[in-house]
Scaffold this active site. Sequence first.
Site, PDB file in Angstrom:
ATOM      1  NE  ARG A 229     -27.068 -16.491 -22.416  1.00 50.27           N
ATOM      2  CZ  ARG A 229     -27.288 -15.209 -22.185  1.00 50.27           C
ATOM      3  NH1 ARG A 229     -26.672 -14.301 -22.903  1.00 50.27           N
ATOM      4  NH2 ARG A 229     -28.112 -14.824 -21.236  1.00 50.27           N
ATOM      5  CG  HIS A 277     -22.598 -11.365 -19.490  1.00 50.52           C
ATOM      6  ND1 HIS A 277     -23.442 -12.321 -18.980  1.00 50.52           N
ATOM      7  CD2 HIS A 277     -22.963 -11.227 -20.795  1.00 50.52           C
ATOM      8  CE1 HIS A 277     -24.278 -12.740 -19.921  1.00 50.52           C
ATOM      9  NE2 HIS A 277     -24.002 -12.085 -21.036  1.00 50.52           N
TER      10      HIS A 277
END
Length: 314
Positions: A229, A277
């Site tokens: 993350r 991502h």
Amino acid sequence: MSVLLAISGMPLEVWQERLSALLPGMSVFVPGEPFDRRAIHYVVAWQHPPRSLNGLPNLAAIFSTGAGVDHLLRDPDLPPVPVYRIIDADLTGRMSEYVVLHCLLHQRGLLRDLQNQRQRRWAPDLLQPAAQSVRVGIMGLGVLGRDAAQKLVNIGFEVAGWSRTPKDIPGIEIFAGDGQLPAFLARTDILVSLLPLTDGTRGLLDKSIFAGLARNGRLGRPVLINAGRGGLQNEADILEALGDGTLGAASLDVFQTEPLPADSPLWNHPAVVVTPHSAAISDLDAITRRIASQINAVQAGETPEGLVNTEEGY
């Protein structure tokens, strides 16, 4: 019973079509179209629009479209219902592919080769280290971390793992808790972060962590790979560590702000690989099938795989 798609950044029409086919007898709605909020029993969410989960009096469960749930847990008005995340073989495999790819990229010196290519310079590295001589350390030993660790071992890397609590993974040296973190870092040449984002892990990847990594490795200087993350990393500290030699390189798939701002120096840093991502973007069919199976299990009074401990954050 109805399902609400509280999703940003994804093709809602395709999600609506797939889930409608997989959940016959249920209506699947998207924000902006008329629906009875009292009829919504399930929400499928990713980066849900603000207040989109409010005013659903019969809500029974929320399903994240990914393995992460911090996008839900940071909502101060999150309804007090069970939250489920995705545990799917396709997603797990894709994350392991990313981790293996980037460990090999740094072990084989591909960044240097690409720079040489741009300069039309023929400069083979005759002292390139073998995988067996490179020590990978994985932070986070959930489903994703365990799978990546085992695949790296199969290639030949020397792999260890660290987590908050002890784990047992055959063939993997395990470190656990704050007390064993320094020893884990000191034996690590490539640090892979697959941790969830919680109050305890936010900003964890900082200069103190980088300074603790091995200084005697075959890569010369340690490498960071973060596919967990974005909130785990301090990007100013990453840049500082790259600049002063504390880190030799980094592969970053997640960022504090996404999309990564155009003026971020990470974009053009010669020792940084930026990916958008995309480490574990899974097949839409696989994810919708998994969510549909979770919803059907809840409907049947069962507890499907992926139940989140909202106090722990994962």
